[in-house]
Write an enzyme that holds these catalytic residues in place. Structure first.
Site, PDB file in Angstrom:
ATOM      1  N   LYS A  36      44.068  34.521  44.083  1.00  0.00           N
ATOM      2  CA  LYS A  36      42.810  35.272  44.130  1.00  0.00           C
ATOM      3  C   LYS A  36      42.992  36.526  44.976  1.00  0.00           C
ATOM      4  CE  LYS A  36      40.661  32.244  41.657  1.00  0.00           C
ATOM      5  NZ  LYS A  36      41.915  31.763  41.064  1.00  0.00           N
ATOM      6  N   ASP A  37      42.247  37.562  44.627  1.00  0.00           N
ATOM      7  CA  ASP A  37      42.354  38.866  45.260  1.00  0.00           C
ATOM      8  C   ASP A  37      42.043  38.800  46.755  1.00  0.00           C
ATOM      9  OD1 ASP A  37      41.693  41.727  45.949  1.00  0.00           O
ATOM     10  OD2 ASP A  37      42.166  41.964  43.838  1.00  0.00           O
TER      11      ASP A  37
END
Length: 385
Positions: A85-86
């Site tokens: 995930k970012d």
């Protein structure tokens, strides 16, 4: 496979859409960018593992794993996760740990909270979470400095993308802060660079695979643009232009009848004989033999074309499609290869304009492995997200 790859160093993501750029401001911050993992299955409620639903802010998944392993006194590889995930977002994702670590976890909760990590739920589960064990991700994005005119454009373009889909490029996050991780991955594949950390080495190689995929996808969209922009008798000359070197081999196979057949396709990504197609949103791969039939199924979202993440144990395309794909395959990559959807569709798209704040709020779902920033680039007709 090409033994001497062209130097695809400065790849520009090319989009097939013709709308004018939409001006706004997007800040990849935890407040304006939210990602929620959509699980592939519900926790079993029993077993030797614990499924953790975690919220993190301003941390990459690797940073999250390192903090958690340090807090629990376990190895990073003992922690299961479904996807990355970012960092510049508020992310909700699932992790798994062995149930024997439950007491340590409960003791570590205050420390984790101080590191912007909150454990929202803890549920017994019967196995370790593995990469890819997710259905997709839901996203929230807040766009700012949006005029009423641009809000209208956003609404109409969202309708277009919901129908047409968009190219499934890898986003900038895949290539590091300087955008050059793939060069290290290439050097590792060529035995010019060796790293002790196997995990980082594999990640850099995957960045190189992703880079070649993006370069191939840009080339295929260039082909579609040429077919859309030129008359049948002008297409061959355009394909032979020095501006499109990766299309020259394909041009040698082109006949006037083939060009007319390809120009009759209505979707923005043109299907070629020999393309490896895949049932959508999941299913088996198969070779395209009849472009008329398969392009119609593509329009109906029943199937989608795939591109190569080249390596070992993967199926390459055939015939005309291989004339282009071959130039983006590197036989020196010894990591496992696979196929990746070249085209995807966002689902559950919602857009809401807040005129008093000049904000436009976006909600949408994407399949696993697809990037919200690429959807945003398609929407805004820009290359800087």
């Amino acid at each position: 496979m090409s033994p001497h790859l062209p130097q695809f160093t400065n790849i520009s993501r090319i989009y097939p859409f013709t709308h004018t750029p939409i001006e706004c401001y997007f800040n990849t911050s935890p407040r304006d960018f939210v990602i929620k993992e959509i699980p592939l299955y519900e926790p079993s409620g029993s077993g030797e593992h614990l499924l953790l639903y975690v919220r993190k802010k301003g941390l990459s998944t690797f940073e999250l794993l390192n903090i958690l392993s340090s807090s629990l006194g376990c190895r990073v590889r003992d922690i299961g996760y479904a996807g990355l995930k970012d960092k510049a977002a508020t992310s909700y994702q699932y992790l798994s740990i062995h149930r024997s670590l439950q007491n340590r976890l409960e003791s570590a909760l205050p420390h984790l909270h101080s590191q912007h990590i909150k454990i929202l739920t803890i549920t017994p589960h019967n196995h370790k979470l593995k990469i890819g064990h997710l259905k997709g991700n839901s996203f929230f994005m807040r766009l700012k400095k949006v005029s009423s005119n641009n809000a209208t454009k956003l609404h109409s373009t969202l309708e277009l993308l919901a129908h047409s889909g968009f190219p499934n490029y890898f986003g900038n996050q895949r290539f590091g802060k300087e955008g050059d991780n793939f060069q290290s991955g290439k050097a590792i594949s060529e035995h010019k660079l060796t790293l002790k950390n196997k995990k980082i080495s594999n990640f850099l190689i995957s960045s190189y695979q992703s880079h070649l995929f993006n370069a191939w996808l840009s080339s295929r969209i260039q082909l579609a643009q040429i077919l859309r922009s030129f008359k049948p008798n002008e297409v061959l000359r355009a394909l032979q232009s020095p501006n499109f070197p990766t299309l020259h081999t394909f041009a040698k196979s082109c006949t006037p009848q083939l060009i007319k057949t390809l120009q009759s396709q209505k979707q923005p990504f043109v299907i070629l004989q020999g393309d490896i197609m895949c049932h959508y949103p999941f299913g088996k791969n198969f070779v395209c033999d009849d472009t008329l039939i398969e392009s119609t199924r593509f329009l109906q979202k029943d199937i989608a074309p795939t591109g190569a993440l080249c390596g070992t144990k993967f199926t390459h395309s055939k015939c005309l499609a291989y004339d282009i794909e071959e130039q983006f395959l590197d036989s020196q990559i010894k990591a496992n290869g696979t196929r990746r959807y070249a085209w995807v569709w966002a689902e559950n798209i919602e857009g809401r304009y807040i005129p008093q704040e000049a904000h436009f709020e976006l909600h949408f779902h994407l399949p696993k492995g697809s990037y919200a920033t690429i959807f945003l680039e398609s929407l805004l007709s820009t290359h800087n997200c």
